[in-house]
Enzyme design. Structure first.
Site, PDB file in Angstrom:
ATOM      1  N   LYS A  22     -32.122  18.569 -25.806  1.00  0.00           N
ATOM      2  CA  LYS A  22     -32.514  19.444 -26.683  1.00  0.00           C
ATOM      3  C   LYS A  22     -31.659  20.853 -26.539  1.00  0.00           C
ATOM      4  O   LYS A  22     -31.268  21.248 -27.490  1.00  0.00           O
ATOM      5  CB  LYS A  22     -34.429  19.800 -26.557  1.00  0.00           C
ATOM      6  CG  LYS A  22     -34.583  20.706 -27.459  1.00  0.00           C
ATOM      7  CD  LYS A  22     -36.072  20.387 -27.739  1.00  0.00           C
ATOM      8  CE  LYS A  22     -36.881  20.812 -26.570  1.00  0.00           C
ATOM      9  NZ  LYS A  22     -36.930  22.626 -26.430  1.00  0.00           N
ATOM     10  N   SER A  23     -31.536  21.358 -25.302  1.00  0.00           N
ATOM     11  CA  SER A  23     -31.071  22.500 -25.274  1.00  0.00           C
ATOM     12  C   SER A  23     -29.434  22.380 -25.454  1.00  0.00           C
ATOM     13  O   SER A  23     -29.103  23.204 -26.274  1.00  0.00           O
ATOM     14  CB  SER A  23     -30.972  22.904 -23.542  1.00  0.00           C
ATOM     15  OG  SER A  23     -32.179  23.115 -23.155  1.00  0.00           O
ATOM     16  N   GLY A  94     -38.968  27.847 -29.600  1.00  0.00           N
ATOM     17  CA  GLY A  94     -38.756  29.116 -28.826  1.00  0.00           C
ATOM     18  C   GLY A  94     -37.086  29.027 -28.550  1.00  0.00           C
ATOM     19  O   GLY A  94     -36.447  30.329 -28.805  1.00  0.00           O
ATOM     20  N   ASP A 320     -39.593  23.246 -17.564  1.00  0.00           N
ATOM     21  CA  ASP A 320     -40.232  22.469 -18.414  1.00  0.00           C
ATOM     22  C   ASP A 320     -41.074  21.361 -17.791  1.00  0.00           C
ATOM     23  O   ASP A 320     -41.761  20.402 -18.699  1.00  0.00           O
ATOM     24  CB  ASP A 320     -39.505  21.993 -19.446  1.00  0.00           C
ATOM     25  CG  ASP A 320     -38.748  22.941 -20.282  1.00  0.00           C
ATOM     26  OD1 ASP A 320     -39.561  24.122 -20.608  1.00  0.00           O
ATOM     27  OD2 ASP A 320     -37.807  22.913 -20.910  1.00  0.00           O
ATOM     28  N   ARG A 351     -49.150  26.799 -20.028  1.00  0.00           N
ATOM     29  CA  ARG A 351     -49.112  25.526 -19.485  1.00  0.00           C
ATOM     30  C   ARG A 351     -49.996  25.652 -18.245  1.00  0.00           C
ATOM     31  O   ARG A 351     -50.447  24.434 -17.795  1.00  0.00           O
ATOM     32  CB  ARG A 351     -47.854  25.366 -19.180  1.00  0.00           C
ATOM     33  CG  ARG A 351     -47.097  24.583 -20.293  1.00  0.00           C
ATOM     34  CD  ARG A 351     -45.788  24.043 -20.226  1.00  0.00           C
ATOM     35  NE  ARG A 351     -45.161  23.472 -21.481  1.00  0.00           N
ATOM     36  CZ  ARG A 351     -43.896  23.235 -21.787  1.00  0.00           C
ATOM     37  NH1 ARG A 351     -42.901  23.559 -21.078  1.00  0.00           N
ATOM     38  NH2 ARG A 351     -43.684  22.872 -23.087  1.00  0.00           N
ATOM     39  N   ARG A 397     -44.888  18.957 -24.322  1.00  0.00           N
ATOM     40  CA  ARG A 397     -44.707  18.365 -22.933  1.00  0.00           C
ATOM     41  C   ARG A 397     -46.183  18.243 -22.298  1.00  0.00           C
ATOM     42  O   ARG A 397     -46.508  17.588 -21.763  1.00  0.00           O
ATOM     43  CB  ARG A 397     -44.059  19.187 -22.069  1.00  0.00           C
ATOM     44  CG  ARG A 397     -42.562  19.433 -22.900  1.00  0.00           C
ATOM     45  CD  ARG A 397     -41.604  19.969 -21.628  1.00  0.00           C
ATOM     46  NE  ARG A 397     -40.549  20.465 -22.217  1.00  0.00           N
ATOM     47  CZ  ARG A 397     -39.366  19.800 -22.749  1.00  0.00           C
ATOM     48  NH1 ARG A 397     -39.617  18.436 -22.719  1.00  0.00           N
ATOM     49  NH2 ARG A 397     -38.458  20.142 -23.337  1.00  0.00           N
TER      50      ARG A 397
HETATM   51  C1  S3P Z   1     -34.161  26.744 -22.840  1.00  0.00           C
HETATM   52  C2  S3P Z   1     -34.682  27.377 -21.859  1.00  0.00           C
HETATM   53  C3  S3P Z   1     -36.130  27.412 -20.962  1.00  0.00           C
HETATM   54  C4  S3P Z   1     -36.864  26.132 -21.400  1.00  0.00           C
HETATM   55  C5  S3P Z   1     -36.681  25.837 -22.745  1.00  0.00           C
HETATM   56  C6  S3P Z   1     -35.224  25.447 -23.079  1.00  0.00           C
HETATM   57  C7  S3P Z   1     -33.062  26.777 -23.407  1.00  0.00           C
HETATM   58  O1  S3P Z   1     -36.736  28.546 -21.588  1.00  0.00           O
HETATM   59  O2  S3P Z   1     -38.230  26.292 -21.187  1.00  0.00           O
HETATM   60  O3  S3P Z   1     -37.479  24.632 -23.201  1.00  0.00           O
HETATM   61  O4  S3P Z   1     -32.554  25.634 -24.081  1.00  0.00           O
HETATM   62  O5  S3P Z   1     -32.346  27.574 -23.259  1.00  0.00           O
HETATM   63  P1  S3P Z   1     -36.447  29.923 -20.958  1.00  0.00           P
HETATM   64  O6  S3P Z   1     -35.146  30.185 -20.642  1.00  0.00           O
HETATM   65  O7  S3P Z   1     -37.232  30.860 -21.803  1.00  0.00           O
HETATM   66  O8  S3P Z   1     -37.184  29.770 -19.510  1.00  0.00           O
END
Ligand code: S3P
Length: 442
Positions: A22-23, A94, A320, A351, A397
């Site tokens: 996903k990232s 997010g 995560d 969470r 999740r």
């Molecule tokens: C992500 C960073 C993480 C993670 C999110 C994906 C990203 O959040 O929890 O699911 O792709 O940069 P944080 O960077 O706010 O910890």
């Protein structure tokens, strides 16, 4: 309302693929839009979160299409978004919303970002604060929540920012803005968060470096206005999605599975390291590299686990994975202690609260503090009784973790509002049942 239920299955087995990371998928689309030319993306995660980013980029005028199984992004170059009055609905994402703010801050463009009920509660000041220093203007800078209107600047100021939290979303949004700055951008974070943005920018030709400082924090330096090359990107499988079938196999007797082509970037491996410390039988094979990211096949077998204390230095690399680790912790002999995890309170749900609430419902003892959680393990022979209903609280999740709890439940564990699973792992139901899980639409 959509729901699923899950309960005990005899064993899990098979070789499987899980969807793209996903990232990295968000980044391939956003960074692809900044390349001058066509970027072809293979194995893009087609989940709700990533599609929200894709649609937002299209709304902003970026041409994106799919040819057979390959997505094509026709990048406009750096700083080349124009126009105003855009409304970008980022749904539950997010990462999409925060990275997009970084992109918008570095262009002469005005847009309002909105999201669903869960995303609209998540903190945004952490992004507004640094981006304001680059010259971006927010309609209501004291507002912590979406909807938020942002006006970017064509030539953002170079920024040196010391981030109070290790967050790849904060770091990446600043770096994305920094791409269109004429100077250098520096982000310092207390521990290193996932570095997919840095790796992808380097792969495409940017001048970006990471160094550890004497006080053990990390500094990322980016030279503005790089010429990004239109190279192909193949997305490896998501270790955060692989985590669900892996843990399900570790807690289900006689199980043995293998997941192919998973991203094994060290900054994502905290769960795997913790499971191995707990005694899990996990092994990595066929290690190789895919456009700047390390990948491997991961095998896991049923294992007898012991409780451990998770090192604080590992938290960012498994940020995560605490929900699914908590399910493994039930089967451990002894307590599993997680400290320094306050960031979990700012995810799709709080969470720490959601995990403790769900575990208490099935009779597992937990101790919860502002930034820590302790789970009392019940040992390898323990099965929960089940017959409970867990709310996903629009957190994919949480939903998938409690469906994995069903593997060690005598009676069904029902999870309600499971459509949220489409945020990250749309084929979860099919893949889990393919290896032998007992999931049903309830
Ligand atoms: C992500 C960073 C993480 C993670 C999110 C994906 C990203 O959040 O929890 O699911 O792709 O940069 P944080 O960077 O706010 O910890």
């Amino acid at each position: 309302m959509n729901s699923m239920s899950s309960n005990k299955s005899s064993n899990l087995s098979g070789d499987i693929n899980v969807p793209g990371d996903k990232s990295i998928s968000h980044r391939a689309l956003i960074i692809g839009s900044l390349v001058t030319g066509k970027v072809k993306i293979k194995n893009l995660l087609e989940s709700d979160d990533v599609i929200a980013t894709l649609e937002a980029l299209k709304t902003l005028g970026i041409k994106i299409n799919k040819n057979k199984n390959i997505w094509q992004v026709f990048g406009n170059g750096i700083g080349n978004l124009h126009g105003s009055d855009y409304r970008l609905d980022m749904g539950n994402s997010g990462t999409g919303s925060r990275l997009l703010m970084g992109l918008l801050a570095g262009s002469d463009v005005e847009a309002t970002i909105l999201g669903d009920e869960s995303l609209s509660k998540r903190p945004m000041k952490r992004i507004i604060k640094p981006l304001t220093k680059t010259g971006a203007v927010f309609d209501n800078p004291s507002n912590n929540n979406l909807p938020i209107k942002i006006r970017g600047s064509k030539i953002p100021l170079p920024l040196k920012y010391i981030s109070p939290v290790a967050s790849a979303q904060i770091k990446s949004s600043i770096l994305l803005t920094g791409l269109s700055s004429t100077g250098n951008t520096t982000v310092i974070e207390p521990t290193l968060s996932r570095d997919h943005t840095e790796r992808m920018l380097k792969y495409l030709g940017a001048n970006i470096s990471t160094t550890q400082l004497p006080n053990s924090s990390w500094k990322i330096d980016l030279k503005g206005l790089p010429l990004l090359k239109p190279l192909d990107i193949e997305i490896p499988s998501d270790p955060s999605s692989a985590a669900f079938p892996i843990v399900a196999s570790i807690i289900t007797p006689n199980s043995k599975i293998k997941i192919l082509n998973v991203c094994v970037n060290d900054l994502r491996m905290g769960l795997y390291k913790s499971l191995i410390d707990m005694g899990a039988n996990i092994s990595f094979s066929n290690r190789r590299e895919l456009n700047g990211e390390p990948i491997a096949d991961i095998s896991a077998k049923y294992s007898i686990l012991k409780g451990i204390k998770i090192p604080k230095s590992r938290v960012a690399s498994m940020i995560d994975e605490f929900p699914i680790l908590s399910i493994a912790a039930i089967k451990a002999i002894g307590e599993t202690t997680m400290e320094g995890i306050e960031e979990l309170r700012f995810k799709e749900t709080d969470r720490i609260y959601s995990i403790s609430e769900g575990l208490r419902l099935v009779g597992i003892e937990t101790k919860e503090k502002k930034d820590s959680m302790v789970i009392k393990g019940m040992g390898p022979d323990y099965y929960v009784n089940g017959n409970v209903t867990i709310k996903s609280r629009l957190d994919h999740r949480i939903a998938m973790s409690f469906l994995c709890l069903g593997m060690i439940s005598e009676n069904p564990v029902k999870v309600i509002d499971t459509d949220t699973i489409n945020s990250s792992f749309p084929s979860f139901f099919e893949i889990m049942n393919k290896i032998g899980a007992n999931l049903k639409y309830a």
